[in-house]
Write a protein that holds these residues in place. Sequence first.
Motif, PDB file in Angstrom:
ATOM      1  N   LYS A  88     -26.956  36.065 132.548  1.00 45.10           N
ATOM      2  CA  LYS A  88     -25.224  36.598 132.353  1.00 45.10           C
ATOM      3  C   LYS A  88     -24.443  35.137 132.015  1.00 45.10           C
ATOM      4  N   LEU A  89     -24.997  34.094 132.651  1.00 50.39           N
ATOM      5  CA  LEU A  89     -24.354  32.607 132.372  1.00 50.39           C
ATOM      6  C   LEU A  89     -24.516  32.413 130.749  1.00 50.39           C
ATOM      7  N   ARG A  90     -25.641  32.742 130.329  1.00 48.15           N
ATOM      8  CA  ARG A  90     -26.099  32.231 128.953  1.00 48.15           C
ATOM      9  C   ARG A  90     -25.047  33.052 127.850  1.00 48.15           C
ATOM     10  N   PHE A  91     -25.011  34.525 128.296  1.00 54.26           N
ATOM     11  CA  PHE A  91     -24.284  35.218 127.314  1.00 54.26           C
ATOM     12  C   PHE A  91     -22.797  35.627 127.755  1.00 54.26           C
ATOM     13  N   THR A  92     -22.361  34.871 128.455  1.00 51.85           N
ATOM     14  CA  THR A  92     -20.851  35.481 129.107  1.00 51.85           C
ATOM     15  C   THR A  92     -19.857  34.127 128.855  1.00 51.85           C
ATOM     16  N   LEU A  93     -19.072  34.403 128.090  1.00 54.18           N
ATOM     17  CA  LEU A  93     -18.108  33.305 127.917  1.00 54.18           C
ATOM     18  C   LEU A  93     -17.115  32.903 129.052  1.00 54.18           C
ATOM     19  N   PRO A  94     -16.805  31.702 129.446  1.00 55.21           N
ATOM     20  CA  PRO A  94     -16.672  30.488 128.716  1.00 55.21           C
ATOM     21  C   PRO A  94     -18.369  29.666 129.112  1.00 55.21           C
ATOM     22  N   PHE A  95     -19.080  30.196 129.876  1.00 51.04           N
ATOM     23  CA  PHE A  95     -20.315  29.202 130.214  1.00 51.04           C
ATOM     24  C   PHE A  95     -21.059  28.749 129.082  1.00 51.04           C
ATOM     25  N   PRO A  96     -21.434  29.597 127.848  1.00 49.68           N
ATOM     26  CA  PRO A  96     -22.128  28.973 126.856  1.00 49.68           C
ATOM     27  C   PRO A  96     -21.520  27.711 126.390  1.00 49.68           C
ATOM     28  N   MET A  97     -20.156  27.800 126.336  1.00 51.37           N
ATOM     29  CA  MET A  97     -19.588  26.570 125.459  1.00 51.37           C
ATOM     30  C   MET A  97     -19.253  25.661 126.471  1.00 51.37           C
ATOM     31  N   LEU A  98     -20.015  25.343 127.657  1.00 48.49           N
ATOM     32  CA  LEU A  98     -19.844  24.487 128.590  1.00 48.49           C
ATOM     33  C   LEU A  98     -21.428  23.688 128.381  1.00 48.49           C
ATOM     34  N   ALA A  99     -22.197  24.241 127.877  1.00 52.45           N
ATOM     35  CA  ALA A  99     -23.643  23.892 127.939  1.00 52.45           C
ATOM     36  C   ALA A  99     -24.210  22.477 127.425  1.00 52.45           C
ATOM     37  N   TYR A 100     -23.511  21.620 126.494  1.00 52.52           N
ATOM     38  CA  TYR A 100     -24.148  20.587 125.893  1.00 52.52           C
ATOM     39  C   TYR A 100     -24.535  19.574 126.825  1.00 52.52           C
ATOM     40  N   PRO A 101     -23.738  19.124 128.051  1.00 53.12           N
ATOM     41  CA  PRO A 101     -24.265  17.884 128.817  1.00 53.12           C
ATOM     42  C   PRO A 101     -25.488  18.437 129.521  1.00 53.12           C
ATOM     43  N   ILE A 102     -25.596  19.596 129.876  1.00 53.43           N
ATOM     44  CA  ILE A 102     -26.898  20.192 130.659  1.00 53.43           C
ATOM     45  C   ILE A 102     -27.969  20.131 129.782  1.00 53.43           C
ATOM     46  N   TYR A 103     -27.812  20.389 128.404  1.00 53.38           N
ATOM     47  CA  TYR A 103     -28.789  20.663 127.419  1.00 53.38           C
ATOM     48  C   TYR A 103     -29.569  19.316 127.187  1.00 53.38           C
ATOM     49  N   LEU A 104     -28.359  18.058 127.404  1.00 54.66           N
ATOM     50  CA  LEU A 104     -28.826  16.630 126.895  1.00 54.66           C
ATOM     51  C   LEU A 104     -29.751  16.253 128.261  1.00 54.66           C
ATOM     52  N   TRP A 105     -29.573  16.795 129.478  1.00 58.01           N
ATOM     53  CA  TRP A 105     -30.331  16.265 130.460  1.00 58.01           C
ATOM     54  C   TRP A 105     -31.609  17.058 130.415  1.00 58.01           C
ATOM     55  N   SER A 106     -31.535  18.538 130.377  1.00 60.71           N
ATOM     56  CA  SER A 106     -32.985  19.238 130.393  1.00 60.71           C
ATOM     57  C   SER A 106     -33.384  20.131 129.464  1.00 60.71           C
ATOM     58  N   ARG A 107     -32.402  20.070 128.265  1.00 60.12           N
ATOM     59  CA  ARG A 107     -32.856  21.019 127.186  1.00 60.12           C
ATOM     60  C   ARG A 107     -32.683  22.529 127.590  1.00 60.12           C
ATOM     61  N   SER A 108     -33.495  23.426 126.737  1.00 60.72           N
ATOM     62  CA  SER A 108     -33.159  25.007 127.040  1.00 60.72           C
ATOM     63  C   SER A 108     -34.205  25.325 127.633  1.00 60.72           C
ATOM     64  N   PRO A 109     -33.911  26.721 128.065  1.00 67.72           N
ATOM     65  CA  PRO A 109     -35.230  27.715 128.555  1.00 67.72           C
ATOM     66  C   PRO A 109     -36.480  27.730 127.630  1.00 67.72           C
ATOM     67  N   GLY A 110     -37.729  27.327 128.285  1.00 67.30           N
ATOM     68  CA  GLY A 110     -38.816  27.436 127.457  1.00 67.30           C
ATOM     69  C   GLY A 110     -39.213  25.977 126.922  1.00 67.30           C
ATOM     70  N   LYS A 111     -38.277  25.046 127.131  1.00 62.64           N
ATOM     71  CA  LYS A 111     -38.428  23.521 126.731  1.00 62.64           C
ATOM     72  C   LYS A 111     -38.267  22.614 127.710  1.00 62.64           C
ATOM     73  N   THR A 112     -39.086  21.491 127.600  1.00 56.26           N
ATOM     74  CA  THR A 112     -38.648  20.400 128.941  1.00 56.26           C
ATOM     75  C   THR A 112     -38.362  18.921 128.250  1.00 56.26           C
ATOM     76  N   GLY A 113     -38.043  18.264 128.804  1.00 58.22           N
ATOM     77  CA  GLY A 113     -37.553  16.853 128.285  1.00 58.22           C
ATOM     78  C   GLY A 113     -36.001  16.540 128.750  1.00 58.22           C
ATOM     79  N   SER A 114     -35.631  15.353 128.437  1.00 61.91           N
ATOM     80  CA  SER A 114     -34.371  14.698 128.443  1.00 61.91           C
ATOM     81  C   SER A 114     -33.972  13.834 127.551  1.00 61.91           C
ATOM     82  N   HIS A 115     -33.037  13.862 126.979  1.00 61.33           N
ATOM     83  CA  HIS A 115     -32.493  12.871 125.869  1.00 61.33           C
ATOM     84  C   HIS A 115     -32.346  11.472 126.326  1.00 61.33           C
ATOM     85  N   TYR A 116     -32.259  11.087 127.645  1.00 60.47           N
ATOM     86  CA  TYR A 116     -32.179  10.123 128.336  1.00 60.47           C
ATOM     87  C   TYR A 116     -33.547   9.376 128.708  1.00 60.47           C
TER      88      TYR A 116
END
Length: 446
Positions: free
Chosen positions: A234-262
């Motif tokens: 629901k979070l992934r495909f319900t606005l506005p949540f997908p439009m707030l994802a970038y900082p979380i992606y930087l920390w932990s990437r997306s489902p099925g992937k691991t790693g951090s940009h830091y």
Amino acid sequence: MASWVLSECGLRPLPRIYARPSSGIASLTPYTSRISRFQSDPLRVKPIGSRERKRGIKVSTPLKLQSVGEEEEREGEGVNGDGGEIGGEFDPGLPPPFKLADVRAAIPKHCWVKDPWRSMSYVVRDVAVVFGLAAGAAYLNNWVVWPLYWAAQGTMFWALFVLGHDCGHGSFSNHHKLNSVVGHLLHSSILVPYHGWRISHRTHHQNHGHVENDESWHPLSEKIYKSLDTVTRKLRFTLPFPMLAYPIYLWSRSPGKTGSHYNPNSDLFVPKESKDVITSTVCWSTMAALLVGLAFVMGPVHLLKLYIIPYWIFVMWLDLVTYLHHHGHENKLPWYRGEEWSYLRGGLTTLDRDYGWINNIHHDIGTHVIHHLFPQIPHYHLIEATEAAKPVLGKYYREPKKSWPLPFHLLGSLIRSMKQDHYVSDTGDVVYYQTDPRLYGSPKAE
């Protein structure tokens, strides 16, 4: 925390293209068709770990396709030389009748020239506007002005990001040190780890359109999608949540992937890049500490109004624009696996978008197809380069819908895509987004 992170912008170095766990999205109504086996183009970049493609692979697609036959056709000629045409109907999933070199040759030579003085002039302009807006809002300090300030300043933060993005590609100038210094100043000021993001973003460009290997808003495979809990979906495909994802992606990437940009030890990077990643993380931490100090000096509420809210507006711009570069077209566009993928075919699934008045503010980043194929071209030459390449691209270029002064029309494309584009099939080398009818409580649930 539910792993609802959405892929945004990311890359990894060209010599290092690894197969990734499947994470996808396909078509509304899957049909099956048989795809001819094509020989590799000399310009094709084949990702390590791509599985052997077999004749007659079934493809999930919303298009009604005819059988193409078993004869081998060379990419660059298409089926029977028609290049994307089946019975007179254009099929975007077939190899184009041109090569990457053909597109390159159509672009005027001066479009490749980088002018560091011109690039710096945009930096000076944007930084001056940012400080001017902040000073004006702080001076007036009333609730009529603040919402206007947030929208304008958040957009300017996004403009700063685009200039730092050009530094990361080397399209800002031919001087590596200048690119690095300017990139760090711009990206650190808006809490982006410059080198960490630069490296992962290069991976995105070298694998665009690949289901597993892409690093930016790549599809979820059906298996990964179904493994997510209901709240995460629901979070992934319900606005506005997908439009707030970038900082979380930087920390932990997306489902099925691991790693951090830091983290320099993340699998996003190779050991020789550790120093760069550490440098960027230190710069990011310095900016974060500066903001904490400002909160004590001016008060947390004032910092919230001057910086934090514009920062989240910037995040929404980033997620919106990058998502619409690869999703939301009226006709379904393919994603690839295995030998069906090539650098050219992946790049041709990206989209140009018109943002009206915002085009100039965010440095024509909506002119995205040519940027994806040739990221070395400076942003101020992208429009001319695109016009020159259109005759070669033909139907593989999708003319963007003209915008009003403000691009409100793109909200419809975003909402429609979020409701329809959920995952791709676990099998098939040419796949399209599919819809989960149960996600929003549809009576058509399987």
